[in-house]
Scaffold this motif. Structure first.
Motif, PDB file in Angstrom:
ATOM      1  N   ILE A 102       0.470  -1.461  -0.053  1.00 64.78           N
ATOM      2  CA  ILE A 102       0.081   0.036  -0.159  1.00 64.78           C
ATOM      3  C   ILE A 102       0.832   1.078  -0.285  1.00 64.78           C
ATOM      4  CG2 ILE A 102      -1.733   1.524   1.412  1.00 64.78           C
ATOM      5  CD1 ILE A 102      -2.932  -1.188   2.441  1.00 64.78           C
ATOM      6  N   LEU A 103       1.965   1.443   1.208  1.00 64.75           N
ATOM      7  CA  LEU A 103       2.824   2.752   0.807  1.00 64.75           C
ATOM      8  C   LEU A 103       3.530   2.510  -0.482  1.00 64.75           C
ATOM      9  CD1 LEU A 103       3.935   2.045   4.675  1.00 64.75           C
ATOM     10  CD2 LEU A 103       2.031   3.492   3.621  1.00 64.75           C
ATOM     11  N   GLN A 104       3.580   1.973  -0.628  1.00 63.14           N
ATOM     12  CA  GLN A 104       4.744   1.899  -1.859  1.00 63.14           C
ATOM     13  C   GLN A 104       3.461   2.219  -3.418  1.00 63.14           C
ATOM     14  OE1 GLN A 104       6.179  -1.999  -2.843  1.00 63.14           O
ATOM     15  NE2 GLN A 104       8.329  -1.656  -0.823  1.00 63.14           N
ATOM     16  N   VAL A 105       2.429   2.328  -3.055  1.00 67.37           N
ATOM     17  CA  VAL A 105       1.830   2.611  -4.405  1.00 67.37           C
ATOM     18  C   VAL A 105       1.860   3.603  -5.079  1.00 67.37           C
ATOM     19  CG1 VAL A 105      -1.012   2.978  -5.411  1.00 67.37           C
ATOM     20  CG2 VAL A 105      -0.328   1.257  -3.912  1.00 67.37           C
ATOM     21  N   ASP A 106       2.563   4.499  -5.922  1.00 71.55           N
ATOM     22  CA  ASP A 106       2.395   5.339  -6.325  1.00 71.55           C
ATOM     23  C   ASP A 106       1.339   5.937  -8.297  1.00 71.55           C
ATOM     24  OD1 ASP A 106       3.325   8.404  -7.493  1.00 71.55           O
ATOM     25  OD2 ASP A 106       4.957   7.805  -7.476  1.00 71.55           O
ATOM     26  N   ARG A 107       0.461   6.569  -7.943  1.00 72.92           N
ATOM     27  CA  ARG A 107      -0.495   6.311  -9.192  1.00 72.92           C
ATOM     28  C   ARG A 107      -1.012   7.610  -9.141  1.00 72.92           C
ATOM     29  NH1 ARG A 107      -5.431   4.981  -8.919  1.00 72.92           N
ATOM     30  NH2 ARG A 107      -5.476   4.199 -11.319  1.00 72.92           N
ATOM     31  N   ILE A 108      -1.547   9.115  -9.831  1.00 71.94           N
ATOM     32  CA  ILE A 108      -3.082  10.242 -10.412  1.00 71.94           C
ATOM     33  C   ILE A 108      -4.023   9.233 -10.620  1.00 71.94           C
ATOM     34  CG2 ILE A 108      -2.785  11.427 -11.700  1.00 71.94           C
ATOM     35  CD1 ILE A 108       0.238  11.434 -10.584  1.00 71.94           C
ATOM     36  N   GLY A 109      -4.402   9.687  -9.127  1.00 68.21           N
ATOM     37  CA  GLY A 109      -5.834   9.817  -9.196  1.00 68.21           C
ATOM     38  C   GLY A 109      -6.775  10.526  -9.781  1.00 68.21           C
ATOM     39  N   LEU A 110      -7.715  10.240  -8.412  1.00 64.14           N
ATOM     40  CA  LEU A 110      -8.882  11.535  -9.628  1.00 64.14           C
ATOM     41  C   LEU A 110      -8.769  13.055  -8.709  1.00 64.14           C
ATOM     42  CD1 LEU A 110     -12.704  10.021  -8.858  1.00 64.14           C
ATOM     43  CD2 LEU A 110     -11.314  11.112 -11.268  1.00 64.14           C
ATOM     44  N   THR A 111      -8.430  12.718  -7.354  1.00 63.42           N
ATOM     45  CA  THR A 111      -7.707  13.272  -6.442  1.00 63.42           C
ATOM     46  C   THR A 111      -6.226  14.110  -6.768  1.00 63.42           C
ATOM     47  OG1 THR A 111      -6.823  12.145  -4.667  1.00 63.42           O
ATOM     48  CG2 THR A 111      -9.514  12.374  -4.787  1.00 63.42           C
ATOM     49  N   GLY A 112      -5.594  13.788  -7.334  1.00 60.67           N
ATOM     50  CA  GLY A 112      -3.915  14.074  -7.822  1.00 60.67           C
ATOM     51  C   GLY A 112      -3.425  12.571  -7.628  1.00 60.67           C
ATOM     52  N   ARG A 113      -1.854  12.936  -6.860  1.00 57.90           N
ATOM     53  CA  ARG A 113      -1.042  11.798  -6.637  1.00 57.90           C
ATOM     54  C   ARG A 113      -0.750  11.488  -5.955  1.00 57.90           C
ATOM     55  NH1 ARG A 113       6.026  12.954  -6.665  1.00 57.90           N
ATOM     56  NH2 ARG A 113       6.167  10.420  -6.775  1.00 57.90           N
ATOM     57  N   MET A 114      -1.509   9.901  -5.974  1.00 57.75           N
ATOM     58  CA  MET A 114      -1.959   9.380  -4.882  1.00 57.75           C
ATOM     59  C   MET A 114       0.069   8.428  -4.248  1.00 57.75           C
ATOM     60  SD  MET A 114      -5.232   7.354  -5.351  1.00 57.75           S
ATOM     61  CE  MET A 114      -4.994   6.220  -6.905  1.00 57.75           C
ATOM     62  N   LYS A 115       0.010   9.304  -2.970  1.00 55.06           N
ATOM     63  CA  LYS A 115       1.805   8.303  -2.527  1.00 55.06           C
ATOM     64  C   LYS A 115       1.652   9.116  -1.192  1.00 55.06           C
ATOM     65  CE  LYS A 115       6.651   8.895  -3.439  1.00 55.06           C
ATOM     66  NZ  LYS A 115       7.163   7.205  -3.624  1.00 55.06           N
ATOM     67  N   PHE A 116       2.831   7.814  -0.463  1.00 53.64           N
ATOM     68  CA  PHE A 116       2.841   8.521   1.074  1.00 53.64           C
ATOM     69  C   PHE A 116       4.203   8.423   1.340  1.00 53.64           C
ATOM     70  CE2 PHE A 116      -0.990   5.250   0.529  1.00 53.64           C
ATOM     71  CZ  PHE A 116      -2.034   5.988   1.034  1.00 53.64           C
ATOM     72  N   THR A 117       4.121   9.808   2.173  1.00 46.03           N
ATOM     73  CA  THR A 117       5.656   9.932   2.426  1.00 46.03           C
ATOM     74  C   THR A 117       6.103   9.271   3.583  1.00 46.03           C
ATOM     75  OG1 THR A 117       4.984  10.992   4.596  1.00 46.03           O
ATOM     76  CG2 THR A 117       4.889  12.842   2.142  1.00 46.03           C
ATOM     77  N   ARG A 118       7.156   8.747   4.321  1.00 48.17           N
ATOM     78  CA  ARG A 118       7.523   8.392   5.222  1.00 48.17           C
ATOM     79  C   ARG A 118       6.607   8.233   6.473  1.00 48.17           C
ATOM     80  NH1 ARG A 118      14.081   8.610   5.163  1.00 48.17           N
ATOM     81  NH2 ARG A 118      14.852   8.296   2.963  1.00 48.17           N
ATOM     82  N   ASP A 119       6.335   9.148   6.668  1.00 51.49           N
ATOM     83  CA  ASP A 119       5.501   9.422   7.914  1.00 51.49           C
ATOM     84  C   ASP A 119       3.716   8.875   7.866  1.00 51.49           C
ATOM     85  OD1 ASP A 119       5.191  11.398   6.540  1.00 51.49           O
ATOM     86  OD2 ASP A 119       5.927  12.834   8.417  1.00 51.49           O
ATOM     87  N   ARG A 120       4.102   8.388   6.149  1.00 56.97           N
ATOM     88  CA  ARG A 120       2.474   7.529   6.165  1.00 56.97           C
ATOM     89  C   ARG A 120       1.007   8.899   5.522  1.00 56.97           C
ATOM     90  NH1 ARG A 120       2.118   2.126   9.468  1.00 56.97           N
ATOM     91  NH2 ARG A 120       4.171   0.840   9.128  1.00 56.97           N
ATOM     92  N   ASN A 121       2.225  10.113   5.461  1.00 56.05           N
ATOM     93  CA  ASN A 121       1.013  10.750   4.895  1.00 56.05           C
ATOM     94  C   ASN A 121       1.406  10.603   3.178  1.00 56.05           C
ATOM     95  OD1 ASN A 121       0.109  11.190   7.719  1.00 56.05           O
ATOM     96  ND2 ASN A 121       1.888  12.815   8.017  1.00 56.05           N
ATOM     97  N   LEU A 122      -0.548  11.770   3.518  1.00 59.27           N
ATOM     98  CA  LEU A 122      -0.351  11.646   1.563  1.00 59.27           C
ATOM     99  C   LEU A 122       0.705  13.097   1.190  1.00 59.27           C
ATOM    100  CD1 LEU A 122      -3.545  12.158   0.244  1.00 59.27           C
ATOM    101  CD2 LEU A 122      -2.364  10.703   0.002  1.00 59.27           C
ATOM    102  N   VAL A 123       1.723  12.827   0.045  1.00 54.35           N
ATOM    103  CA  VAL A 123       2.178  14.134  -0.383  1.00 54.35           C
ATOM    104  C   VAL A 123       1.593  14.987  -0.580  1.00 54.35           C
ATOM    105  CG1 VAL A 123       4.596  12.535  -1.103  1.00 54.35           C
ATOM    106  CG2 VAL A 123       2.714  12.718  -2.710  1.00 54.35           C
ATOM    107  N   ASN A 124       2.978  16.163  -0.276  1.00 54.17           N
ATOM    108  CA  ASN A 124       2.059  17.884  -0.927  1.00 54.17           C
ATOM    109  C   ASN A 124       0.620  18.020  -0.256  1.00 54.17           C
ATOM    110  OD1 ASN A 124       4.515  18.319  -1.633  1.00 54.17           O
ATOM    111  ND2 ASN A 124       4.437  17.645  -3.478  1.00 54.17           N
ATOM    112  N   PRO A 125       0.158  17.635   0.455  1.00 56.64           N
ATOM    113  CA  PRO A 125      -1.294  17.778   0.779  1.00 56.64           C
ATOM    114  C   PRO A 125      -1.909  19.534   0.564  1.00 56.64           C
ATOM    115  CG  PRO A 125      -0.292  17.807   2.647  1.00 56.64           C
ATOM    116  CD  PRO A 125       0.595  17.009   1.539  1.00 56.64           C
TER     117      PRO A 125
END
Length: 705
Positions: free
Chosen positions: A219-242
């Motif tokens: 799950i944490l390694q997923v990196d794709r573009i969705g309806l809400t923008g880029r779906m990727k997690f940082t090391r502390d498990r937050n979405l990148v660039n909220p």
């Protein structure tokens, strides 16, 4: 909450009221808001909690308390259940009008997106509200999906729905990655649930996914573009660039007035344009606030509880021009007039009463007054309160309205003219070195010239007189003898340059001595007091004592407290030998009043601190900022100078225009020139000696032949 804190700080507000539900969601959100506001030196002044399912009476009682508070910036962290009802009650209480600021977390934007268009009564209740919404890019993928959703359901779609859709796809990609890594889906019995017993829930039926850690990594390694923008997690498990959209409810809808990004804060630039355009200095577009006004609300008012502000005024023993308390209780003076004039410039009324601080038998301690302000005994302090570091840690100060650094006052006397006045420009050491330089230079010139120059030859007596006459005549550039050797010319050029500088300096200094009234004093400034051991006077109750001890390392035993101008006069006249003081250290404003009618004393040396007087307010008081602006307006329109002339302008004595005795010209001012000239003389003589030694063997060889 970080975005809301940035908005509060951007508009210059210092305090907010937080309305929230008394559950984990509300408490945690407001706690985070408090932390983010503290980073901006702001705070939550009132935490207004409602039950998770409040009644209309609960909401009404709470908003009545909010209306009686000072802050008018209200952050609503509500649930979908009672949020709109809160605004309905606020509208009925008149709290949606001019002066109020309402900021809603993303619950309000969710309702607007889902149920749009809202009923007319509902939209009227939230006019001017600022709402936050999770940012989602306006991509073609999103537009197509929203259109398909609307055709299918005829309902609105909020950001929660978009994130839910992306979450399903994210899990699908994670499961696919899990299978590609050879993962097997299997479950095992959870021993912790079996120990809890049976019951209706049949907890023993709950099982644990055996390879949950591997699936979590997928799950944490997923990196794709969705309806809400880029779906990727940082090391502390937050979405990148909220990011958040900042919305302003206007008319039947809303307008996007800006965006908030966790890396740059507020901006009017959309996320998809950040990489292609330079960052604009504009943070938010204009806002239509409650009451249909575009003027930014002040964010606070005086509490409507009938209480006047208690303004502490130090009751001084003397110097009534600064602050004066009459026997009938009337308080006036320079400081009071400035304060009242500043309040009259404010766009709102400030109810206050002046309360004296101190007994009036001696000067009160202003640091104690500032401490009482921070303790809530007084709401402000007006008087000769000097802005120093210690006091700024306890209270907020306005813009200084008087610049009043520390100065030294000491006995001075007028220097009269005398027959030997022409000797004053130089110190004895300077006279001695200058006088000795003339015969030395004359001897050097004679040494370099007498072999080849007939003007420096002849009987010994004549040669001595010629060298003396030549050297001293250069003082007036009247020497008749010429130099023929190169070494002699070099020495003479440097010597004439030195004579020119000394002559010009002497003439300028003597002119000043003979044409300007000169005052003399054994005390030259604070430096003299630091090096000697004479007693020093200071105003009792002032910060001056601690400054002299802690900053200038002057021993406490040398300090003599004085209270009134009469004590200043007696102490200075008596002097150190008769129980008085050598000098007094006080603020310039007081010293100028003291010297207005006394000519025997004067300010010596420089002003060695850069302090000023200001009005003191409790920490984070918004009134301090408004009064500071008013003080600047007083200075610009000339009212400040008129008030100063009314109270502090006094007729000066006849010697106040005189200057302290000009420092005599010392050797240290010219030693570089003397060294340069002396070094040239030594070098020239050395070169001459070497040349003479080399010539002797050449003259001896023809004689042998």
């Amino acid at each position: 909450m970080a975005a809301i804190a940035d908005i509060v700080h951007f508009y210059g507000w210092r305090e907010v009221i937080a309305i929230y539900g008394d559950d984990d969601y509300g408490q945690n959100g407001v706690a985070a808001l408090g932390e983010k506001l503290a980073e901006k030196r702001c705070r939550i002044s009132y935490r207004a909690a409602l039950p998770p399912k409040p009644t209309k009476e609960n909401i009404t009682d709470l908003l009545v308390k909010v209306a009686l508070s000072e802050s008018r910036v209200i952050v609503v962290h509500a649930s979908f259940i009672w949020g709109l009802e809160l605004f309905d009650v606020a509208q009925n209480l008149g709290m949606m009008g001019t002066g109020y600021v309402w900021i809603a977390t993303n619950w309000l934007s969710t309702i607007i997106d889902t149920d749009s268009p809202l009923p007319l009564d509902t939209i009227n209740n939230i006019q001017g509200v600022i709402a936050m919404r999770l940012h989602t890019p306006n991509s073609i993928m999103k537009k197509n999906f929203v259109q398909r959703w609307h055709n299918l359901t005829h309902l609105g779609l909020n950001t929660y729905g978009l994130y839910a859709y992306d979450t399903v796809w994210l899990l699908a990609h994670a499961i696919d990655d899990f299978h590609q890594k050879g993962g097997i889906v299997s479950f095992s019995k959870n021993p912790t649930t079996s120990d809890l017993g049976g019951g209706k829930l049949h907890l023993d039926a709950l099982k644990v996914f055996d390879r949950g850690q591997i699936f979590l990594e997928s799950i944490l390694q997923v990196d794709r573009i969705g309806l809400t923008g880029r779906m990727k997690f940082t090391r502390d498990r937050n979405l990148v660039n909220p990011a958040f959209d900042v919305l302003n409810v206007i008319g039947t809808g809303y307008r996007t007035i800006g965006y908030w990004y966790n890396n740059i804060g507020l901006s009017v630039t959309p996320a998809d344009e950040l990489d292609n355009t330079s960052f604009s200095g504009l943070k938010l577009h204009s806002v239509v606030w409650p009451g249909q006004t575009t003027k930014v609300p002040r964010g606070w008012v005086f509490p409507n509880n009938g209480r006047r502000l208690r303004i502490g005024v130090p009751k001084r023993y003397k110097f009534e021009e600064v602050v004066s308390v009459k026997t009938n209780g009337m308080i006036s003076g320079f400081c009071v007039d400035v304060f009242i004039a500043a309040l009259n410039l404010l766009p709102y009324a400030v109810p206050f009463e002046l309360v004296t601080f101190g007994s009036g038998h001696d000067n009160p301690n202003n640091s104690e007054l500032v401490r009482l302000i921070s303790a809530g005994v007084y709401d402000a302090g007006v008087g000769d309160i000097t802005i120093i570091t210690e006091r700024t840690k306890m209270a907020d100060f306005t813009q200084p309205y008087v610049e009043s650094g520390l100065v030294v006052v000491a006995p001075v006397w007028k220097l009269g003219s005398s027959a030997m006045a022409f000797l004053r420009p130089f110190t004895p050491q300077m006279w001695l070195i200058a006088a000795a330089s003339f015969p030395i230079v004359g001897a050097v010139i004679w040494c370099l010239e007498h072999k080849q120059n007939d003007q420096f030859r002849g009987p010994p007596r004549r040669q001595v007189m010629t060298s003396f006459w030549f050297s001293f005549s250069t003082l007036f550039f009247s020497h008749r003898e010429t130099t023929t050797t190169n070494l002699g010319r070099i020495v003479l050029i440097l010597w004439l340059f030195l004579v020119l500088i000394i002559n010009s300096s002497y003439t300028a200094s003597l002119t000043s001595i003979l044409t300007v009234h000169q005052l003399s004093s054994p005390i030259k400034g604070i430096e003299t007091l630091q090096t000697n051991h004479d007693p020093i006077g200071y105003p009792k109750g002032s910060f001056v004592r601690d400054y002299l001890i802690n900053e200038l390392s002057i021993h406490e035993s040398r300090l003599v407290p004085l209270v009134s101008p009469e004590e200043y006069d007696n102490a200075l006249r008596s002097g150190p030998g008769k129980g008085g003081v050598a000098a007094i250290v006080d603020e310039r404003a007081y010293i100028e009043l003291f010297l207005s009618n006394i000519c025997e004393f004067g300010i010596v040396g420089r002003e060695f601190t850069q302090h000023g007087w200001g009005f003191a307010f409790p920490r984070n008081s918004p009134l301090a900022v408004d009064v500071s602006v008013a003080i600047l307006q007083l200075s610009e329109n000339g009212d400040m100078q008129r008030i100063r002339d009314k109270w502090l302008l006094r007729k000066a004595c006849s010697l106040q225009g005189a200057e302290l005795k000009v420092h005599r010209l010392e050797l240290s001012s010219f030693w570089g020139l003397f060294v340069m000239c002396g070094g040239t003389c030594v070098l020239a003589v050395a070169v001459y000696t070497v040349l003479m030694i080399r010539q002797r063997p050449e003259e001896a060889e023809p004689q042998r032949g």
